[in-house]
Design a protein around this motif. Structure first.
Motif, PDB file in Angstrom:
ATOM      1  N   UNK A   1       0.849  -1.204   0.000  1.00 23.20           N
ATOM      2  CA  UNK A   1       0.000   0.000   0.000  1.00 23.20           C
ATOM      3  C   UNK A   1       0.882   1.251   0.000  1.00 23.20           C
ATOM      4  N   UNK A   2       0.571   2.204  -0.862  1.00 29.63           N
ATOM      5  CA  UNK A   2       1.394   3.401  -0.963  1.00 29.63           C
ATOM      6  C   UNK A   2       1.168   4.320   0.240  1.00 29.63           C
ATOM      7  N   UNK A   3       2.246   4.986   0.686  1.00 21.77           N
ATOM      8  CA  UNK A   3       2.114   6.015   1.703  1.00 21.77           C
ATOM      9  C   UNK A   3       1.576   7.272   1.039  1.00 21.77           C
ATOM     10  N   UNK A   4       1.164   8.258   1.855  1.00 21.86           N
ATOM     11  CA  UNK A   4       0.667   9.519   1.304  1.00 21.86           C
ATOM     12  C   UNK A   4       1.711  10.158   0.413  1.00 21.86           C
ATOM     13  N   UNK A   5       2.997  10.063   0.847  1.00 22.12           N
ATOM     14  CA  UNK A   5       4.074  10.690   0.086  1.00 22.12           C
ATOM     15  C   UNK A   5       4.210  10.094  -1.306  1.00 22.12           C
ATOM     16  N   UNK A   6       3.850   8.806  -1.457  1.00 24.19           N
ATOM     17  CA  UNK A   6       4.016   8.122  -2.731  1.00 24.19           C
ATOM     18  C   UNK A   6       2.813   8.295  -3.655  1.00 24.19           C
ATOM     19  N   UNK A   7       1.687   8.706  -3.101  1.00 26.42           N
ATOM     20  CA  UNK A   7       0.487   8.849  -3.909  1.00 26.42           C
ATOM     21  C   UNK A   7       0.486  10.193  -4.630  1.00 26.42           C
ATOM     22  N   UNK A   8      -0.416  10.304  -5.616  1.00 29.50           N
ATOM     23  CA  UNK A   8      -0.490  11.559  -6.367  1.00 29.50           C
ATOM     24  C   UNK A   8      -0.866  12.705  -5.435  1.00 29.50           C
ATOM     25  N   UNK A   9      -0.351  13.874  -5.728  1.00 30.49           N
ATOM     26  CA  UNK A   9      -0.624  15.045  -4.900  1.00 30.49           C
ATOM     27  C   UNK A   9      -1.782  15.841  -5.497  1.00 30.49           C
ATOM     28  N   UNK A  10      -2.577  16.405  -4.627  1.00 36.03           N
ATOM     29  CA  UNK A  10      -3.740  17.162  -5.057  1.00 36.03           C
ATOM     30  C   UNK A  10      -3.709  18.556  -4.435  1.00 36.03           C
ATOM     31  N   UNK A  11      -4.640  19.385  -4.878  1.00 37.65           N
ATOM     32  CA  UNK A  11      -4.882  20.675  -4.236  1.00 37.65           C
ATOM     33  C   UNK A  11      -6.183  20.582  -3.457  1.00 37.65           C
ATOM     34  N   UNK A  12      -6.133  20.972  -2.195  1.00 44.31           N
ATOM     35  CA  UNK A  12      -7.335  21.058  -1.367  1.00 44.31           C
ATOM     36  C   UNK A  12      -7.658  22.537  -1.188  1.00 44.31           C
ATOM     37  N   UNK A  13      -8.798  22.965  -1.707  1.00 44.23           N
ATOM     38  CA  UNK A  13      -9.219  24.369  -1.628  1.00 44.23           C
ATOM     39  C   UNK A  13     -10.341  24.475  -0.603  1.00 44.23           C
ATOM     40  N   UNK A  14     -10.111  25.279   0.439  1.00 45.31           N
ATOM     41  CA  UNK A  14     -11.113  25.446   1.490  1.00 45.31           C
ATOM     42  C   UNK A  14     -11.563  26.901   1.514  1.00 45.31           C
ATOM     43  N   UNK A 222     -12.712  16.597   6.533  1.00 44.51           N
ATOM     44  CA  UNK A 222     -11.977  17.092   5.367  1.00 44.51           C
ATOM     45  C   UNK A 222     -10.832  16.149   5.020  1.00 44.51           C
ATOM     46  N   UNK A 223     -10.164  15.633   6.027  1.00 46.53           N
ATOM     47  CA  UNK A 223      -9.061  14.688   5.780  1.00 46.53           C
ATOM     48  C   UNK A 223      -9.560  13.447   5.042  1.00 46.53           C
ATOM     49  N   UNK A 224     -10.688  12.907   5.484  1.00 51.60           N
ATOM     50  CA  UNK A 224     -11.243  11.715   4.827  1.00 51.60           C
ATOM     51  C   UNK A 224     -11.604  11.995   3.364  1.00 51.60           C
ATOM     52  N   UNK A 225     -12.181  13.173   3.119  1.00 51.69           N
ATOM     53  CA  UNK A 225     -12.503  13.531   1.741  1.00 51.69           C
ATOM     54  C   UNK A 225     -11.240  13.674   0.892  1.00 51.69           C
ATOM     55  N   UNK A 226     -10.192  14.257   1.484  1.00 50.17           N
ATOM     56  CA  UNK A 226      -8.933  14.405   0.762  1.00 50.17           C
ATOM     57  C   UNK A 226      -8.337  13.042   0.416  1.00 50.17           C
ATOM     58  N   UNK A 227      -8.387  12.124   1.347  1.00 48.12           N
ATOM     59  CA  UNK A 227      -7.822  10.795   1.096  1.00 48.12           C
ATOM     60  C   UNK A 227      -8.612  10.065   0.016  1.00 48.12           C
ATOM     61  N   UNK A 228      -9.903  10.297  -0.047  1.00 42.77           N
ATOM     62  CA  UNK A 228     -10.706   9.705  -1.130  1.00 42.77           C
ATOM     63  C   UNK A 228     -10.242  10.215  -2.481  1.00 42.77           C
ATOM     64  N   UNK A 229      -9.992  11.535  -2.561  1.00 38.49           N
ATOM     65  CA  UNK A 229      -9.546  12.116  -3.838  1.00 38.49           C
ATOM     66  C   UNK A 229      -8.136  11.651  -4.181  1.00 38.49           C
ATOM     67  N   UNK A 230      -7.269  11.579  -3.197  1.00 36.58           N
ATOM     68  CA  UNK A 230      -5.900  11.150  -3.435  1.00 36.58           C
ATOM     69  C   UNK A 230      -5.851   9.714  -3.953  1.00 36.58           C
ATOM     70  N   UNK A 231      -6.735   8.897  -3.414  1.00 30.00           N
ATOM     71  CA  UNK A 231      -6.736   7.469  -3.760  1.00 30.00           C
ATOM     72  C   UNK A 231      -7.538   7.153  -5.005  1.00 30.00           C
ATOM     73  N   UNK A 232      -8.255   8.126  -5.520  1.00 32.21           N
ATOM     74  CA  UNK A 232      -9.154   7.876  -6.680  1.00 32.21           C
ATOM     75  C   UNK A 232      -8.353   7.502  -7.926  1.00 32.21           C
TER      76      UNK A 232
END
Length: 232
Positions: A1-14, A222-232
């Motif tokens: 399983x990839x760590x956060x650092x290894x997964x694609x990076x996104x922009x979170x706009x709040x 917000x963290x859970x939503x971000x992880x969903x987008x990162x993992x998509x």
């Protein structure tokens, strides 16, 4: 399983109105993701503070064009939880209530928004950022993978603002919670009604009402939503 650092990076706009919990949420979420946190509200406060220190506020209200030379020499930097304006630490100074009263007007000026938008886009070029403000999801990064729009009851937002100011400066001389609530309501009107980049929710944004949420709860959502987008 990839760590956060290894997964694609996104922009979170709040985005959201004053005292809805944007900055605290964005700061904590960025730390959990290992992302860079960019407080755009602090950037507009820096411009407001600089205009005040140079004695330009009254003149800017009459002649907005006088703000332009100030912008050409402007530098803003973030280092952990500190904000630096032209090389000086202004983290506490930009939270002064006098700055809070003027920042909505200063942020409505097109030259200010254009200059800071350019700086913000450059900061987020490589993604891996959490950025909060009024128009991040609608104007600065409309292609952000995750757009959040935080809202909260004005009375609750005033209570939070009062507690924040009291913890930093003590109660003496502070506006009352009722006065702060009226200032917040007026600022909402100003932010939503301005000509350039008004406060509004992007059609793709997830709206979260934080009135009855703890900071921990809204950060977790917000963290859970971000992880969903990162993992998509």
């Amino acid at each position: 399983m990839k760590s956060i650092e290894q997964k694609r990076k996104i922009i979170v706009a709040i985005d959201g109105p004053a005292a809805s919990g944007k900055s605290t949420t964005a700061r904590k979420v960025s730390g959990m993701l290992g992302y860079t946190y960019i407080d755009t509200g602090a950037m507009f406060r820096c411009v407001t503070l600089k205009a005040a220190r140079e004695g330009l506020l009254e003149k800017v209200h009459r002649e907005p064009v006088v703000i332009e030379p100030l912008l050409s020499s402007l530098t803003i930097e973030f280092d952990r939880d500190r904000v630096f304006l032209d090389g000086s630490d202004v983290t506490d100074a930009i939270r002064d209530n006098g700055v809070s009263r003027e920042v909505s007007f200063i942020s409505s000026l097109k030259p200010v928004r254009d200059r800071l938008k350019e700086m913000q886009r450059r900061m987020g070029d490589e993604r891996g950022v959490v950025m909060d403000g009024r128009d991040i999801g609608t104007v600065v990064f409309p292609d952000a993978e995750l757009k959040i729009f935080l809202v909260a009851d004005p009375a609750e937002r005033a209570r939070r603002r009062y507690a924040e100011l009291e913890s930093k400066h003590g109660a003496e001389g502070l506006p009352s919670p009722d006065e702060l609530e009226q200032e917040i309501i007026q600022r909402d009107r100003d932010d939503r009604g301005r000509t350039h980049a008004p406060l509004r929710k992007h059609e793709d944004a997830v709206e979260l009402d934080t009135s009855a949420l703890s900071i921990e709860e809204q950060v977790d959502m917000v963290y859970r939503l971000a992880m969903e987008r990162i993992s998509a």
